[in-house]
Motif scaffolding. Structure first.
Motif, mmCIF file in Angstrom:
data_model
loop_
_atom_site.group_PDB
_atom_site.id
_atom_site.type_symbol
_atom_site.label_atom_id
_atom_site.label_comp_id
_atom_site.label_asym_id
_atom_site.label_seq_id
_atom_site.Cartn_x
_atom_site.Cartn_y
_atom_site.Cartn_z
ATOM 1 N N TYR A 10 0.846 -1.196 0.000
ATOM 2 C CA TYR A 10 0.000 0.000 0.000
ATOM 3 C C TYR A 10 0.884 1.248 0.000
ATOM 4 C CZ TYR A 10 -3.482 -3.385 1.517
ATOM 5 O OH TYR A 10 -4.301 -4.479 1.592
ATOM 6 N N LEU A 11 0.564 2.180 -0.890
ATOM 7 C CA LEU A 11 1.289 3.451 -0.913
ATOM 8 C C LEU A 11 0.281 4.585 -1.062
ATOM 9 C CD1 LEU A 11 2.827 1.485 -3.314
ATOM 10 C CD2 LEU A 11 4.557 3.196 -2.889
ATOM 11 N N VAL A 12 0.600 5.690 -0.411
ATOM 12 C CA VAL A 12 -0.160 6.925 -0.600
ATOM 13 C C VAL A 12 0.828 8.009 -0.998
ATOM 14 C CG1 VAL A 12 -1.690 8.623 0.431
ATOM 15 C CG2 VAL A 12 -1.860 6.218 1.128
ATOM 16 N N LYS A 13 0.604 8.619 -2.142
ATOM 17 C CA LYS A 13 1.505 9.645 -2.661
ATOM 18 C C LYS A 13 0.699 10.893 -3.034
ATOM 19 C CE LYS A 13 5.217 7.091 -2.550
ATOM 20 N NZ LYS A 13 6.372 7.448 -1.695
ATOM 21 N N ARG A 14 1.429 11.982 -3.198
ATOM 22 C CA ARG A 14 0.793 13.243 -3.591
ATOM 23 C C ARG A 14 0.996 13.457 -5.090
ATOM 24 N NH1 ARG A 14 -1.859 15.439 0.160
ATOM 25 N NH2 ARG A 14 -1.211 15.220 2.315
ATOM 26 N N THR A 15 0.066 14.175 -5.675
ATOM 27 C CA THR A 15 0.159 14.545 -7.088
ATOM 28 C C THR A 15 1.509 15.201 -7.365
ATOM 29 O OG1 THR A 15 -2.221 14.898 -7.164
ATOM 30 C CG2 THR A 15 -0.921 15.882 -8.923
ATOM 31 N N GLU A 72 16.144 -10.311 -12.400
ATOM 32 C CA GLU A 72 15.126 -10.631 -11.408
ATOM 33 C C GLU A 72 14.267 -9.439 -11.014
ATOM 34 O OE1 GLU A 72 18.377 -10.698 -10.913
ATOM 35 O OE2 GLU A 72 18.939 -9.786 -8.976
ATOM 36 N N ARG A 73 14.651 -8.248 -11.431
ATOM 37 C CA ARG A 73 13.990 -7.048 -10.913
ATOM 38 C C ARG A 73 13.408 -6.196 -12.040
ATOM 39 N NH1 ARG A 73 14.623 -4.597 -5.900
ATOM 40 N NH2 ARG A 73 16.247 -6.130 -5.457
ATOM 41 N N PHE A 74 12.151 -5.821 -11.873
ATOM 42 C CA PHE A 74 11.459 -5.019 -12.880
ATOM 43 C C PHE A 74 10.735 -3.903 -12.138
ATOM 44 C CE2 PHE A 74 10.039 -3.845 -16.826
ATOM 45 C CZ PHE A 74 8.757 -4.206 -17.211
ATOM 46 N N SER A 75 11.124 -2.674 -12.437
ATOM 47 C CA SER A 75 10.585 -1.534 -11.697
ATOM 48 C C SER A 75 9.649 -0.721 -12.582
ATOM 49 C CB SER A 75 11.725 -0.631 -11.208
ATOM 50 O OG SER A 75 12.628 -1.368 -10.408
ATOM 51 N N LEU A 76 8.577 -0.271 -11.979
ATOM 52 C CA LEU A 76 7.636 0.630 -12.652
ATOM 53 C C LEU A 76 7.790 2.004 -12.035
ATOM 54 C CD1 LEU A 76 5.187 0.830 -14.658
ATOM 55 C CD2 LEU A 76 3.725 0.504 -12.653
ATOM 56 N N ILE A 77 7.906 3.010 -12.878
ATOM 57 C CA ILE A 77 8.161 4.368 -12.405
ATOM 58 C C ILE A 77 7.065 5.292 -12.888
ATOM 59 C CG2 ILE A 77 9.825 6.280 -12.416
ATOM 60 C CD1 ILE A 77 11.825 3.879 -13.380
ATOM 61 N N LEU A 78 6.508 6.030 -11.966
ATOM 62 C CA LEU A 78 5.573 7.110 -12.298
ATOM 63 C C LEU A 78 6.353 8.406 -12.094
ATOM 64 C CD1 LEU A 78 3.905 4.585 -11.192
ATOM 65 C CD2 LEU A 78 2.072 6.229 -10.791
ATOM 66 N N GLU A 79 6.718 9.056 -13.178
ATOM 67 C CA GLU A 79 7.590 10.233 -13.085
ATOM 68 C C GLU A 79 6.927 11.376 -12.324
ATOM 69 O OE1 GLU A 79 10.690 10.619 -13.978
ATOM 70 O OE2 GLU A 79 10.990 8.706 -14.995
ATOM 71 N N SER A 80 5.635 11.544 -12.519
ATOM 72 C CA SER A 80 4.891 12.617 -11.849
ATOM 73 C C SER A 80 3.475 12.096 -11.631
ATOM 74 C CB SER A 80 4.894 13.874 -12.711
ATOM 75 O OG SER A 80 4.124 14.885 -12.110
ATOM 76 N N ALA A 81 3.262 11.540 -10.444
ATOM 77 C CA ALA A 81 2.005 10.846 -10.192
ATOM 78 C C ALA A 81 0.802 11.777 -10.339
ATOM 79 C CB ALA A 81 2.023 10.243 -8.792
ATOM 80 N N SER A 82 -0.277 11.215 -10.882
ATOM 81 C CA SER A 82 -1.526 11.957 -11.006
ATOM 82 C C SER A 82 -2.649 11.131 -10.395
ATOM 83 C CB SER A 82 -1.829 12.262 -12.475
ATOM 84 O OG SER A 82 -1.991 11.067 -13.190
ATOM 85 N N THR A 83 -3.745 11.795 -10.083
ATOM 86 C CA THR A 83 -4.837 11.098 -9.384
ATOM 87 C C THR A 83 -5.410 9.954 -10.219
ATOM 88 O OG1 THR A 83 -6.374 12.788 -10.182
ATOM 89 C CG2 THR A 83 -5.473 13.086 -7.957
ATOM 90 N N ASN A 84 -5.354 10.077 -11.542
ATOM 91 C CA ASN A 84 -5.893 8.992 -12.369
ATOM 92 C C ASN A 84 -4.972 7.771 -12.425
ATOM 93 O OD1 ASN A 84 -3.909 9.753 -14.156
ATOM 94 N ND2 ASN A 84 -5.296 10.604 -15.687
ATOM 95 N N GLN A 85 -3.864 7.836 -11.713
ATOM 96 C CA GLN A 85 -2.992 6.672 -11.586
ATOM 97 C C GLN A 85 -3.227 5.932 -10.273
ATOM 98 O OE1 GLN A 85 0.744 8.810 -12.521
ATOM 99 N NE2 GLN A 85 0.921 7.451 -14.311
ATOM 100 N N THR A 86 -4.221 6.373 -9.526
ATOM 101 C CA THR A 86 -4.665 5.602 -8.367
ATOM 102 C C THR A 86 -5.215 4.278 -8.866
ATOM 103 O OG1 THR A 86 -5.172 7.523 -6.994
ATOM 104 C CG2 THR A 86 -6.396 5.499 -6.529
ATOM 105 N N SER A 87 -4.627 3.173 -8.383
ATOM 106 C CA SER A 87 -4.979 1.873 -8.944
ATOM 107 C C SER A 87 -4.294 0.765 -8.162
ATOM 108 C CB SER A 87 -4.533 1.808 -10.410
ATOM 109 O OG SER A 87 -4.983 0.612 -11.036
#
Lengths: 112, 114
Positions: A10-15, A72-87
């Protein structure tokens, strides 16, 4: 048994924040996947990697990037999180023999 | 345009009875079909698959039927148990093992009542 571990449940981030979602698999598989799951939209493929440093865009890559420096490692990066990426974000790998997908437990991201 | 459709978002069944989950597809190039099961707060897990050269595949309480002419498949669970309560996803691919091209349905939420 194949184990796929996602670093954060679980993560909570800001826009506007940069977000890293990490995934590790323990079976030396070549293929790794990042999906997101949303109610009413099912599972949608964001990015796919078929080897170290090799990647392909999936169906919804906009707003995301990935990194695969080690097998073994695969990372997903959100460069600038937006509310529509809540998922719910799901990492997976598949076996070379049967093609069965093995998923991690998922990372529930909320962007405020 | 959805290529894989699960038209029932939810299904409720009594314990011990049969659960039938349906899936329709539109792309005749699909050759391999899978069902995955997902509990809340967990990743999906593989349940059963079927190749287009077969019309039935069985694994314990789970049987998948494929009707290629109707572009329809169904998952039968007999007998249903409360632990089967989960979301079931149907998925289709042009070739077994080609997960890059896997297309998912939206899922059917099954509730098995004691």
């Amino acid at each position: 048994d194949v184990k796929v571990t996602q670093s954060s449940r679980y993560l909570v981030k800001r826009t506007g924040e940069k977000v890293f979602l990490e995934c590790v698999q323990d079976m030396d598989h070549e293929n790794m996947f990042w999906y997101r799951q949303d109610p009413g939209l099912g599972l949608r493929l964001i990015y796919f990697s078929y080897d170290v440093k090799m990647k392909e865009k999936g169906d919804i890559p906009e707003g995301y990037s990935v990194s695969r420096e080690k097998k073994e490692r695969f990372s997903l990066i959100l460069e600038s999180a937006s509310t529509n990426q809540t998922s719910m974000y799901l990492c997976a790998t598949d076996t070379p023999h049967t093609g069965e997908l093995f998923f991690g437990e998922g990372s529930r991201l909320t962007v405020l | 345009d959805q290529q894989v459709k699960q038209n029932s978002p939810s299904l409720s069944v009594q314990e011990g009875r049969i659960s039938i989950l349906n899936c329709d597809y539109t792309n005749s190039m699909f050759d391999y079909f899978l069902w995955y099961k997902k509990y809340p707060a967990e990743g999906p897990t593989f349940l059963i698959s079927i190749s287009s050269i077969k019309d039935k595949n069985e694994d314990g309480r789970f049987t998948v039927f494929l009707n290629k002419s109707a572009k329809h498949l169904s998952l039968h669970i007999v007998p249903s148990q409360p632990g089967d309560s989960a979301v079931y996803f149907c998925a289709a691919s042009p070739r077994a093992g080609n997960n890059r091209k896997l297309i998912w349905g939206l899922g059917t939420s099954l509730a098995v009542n004691p």
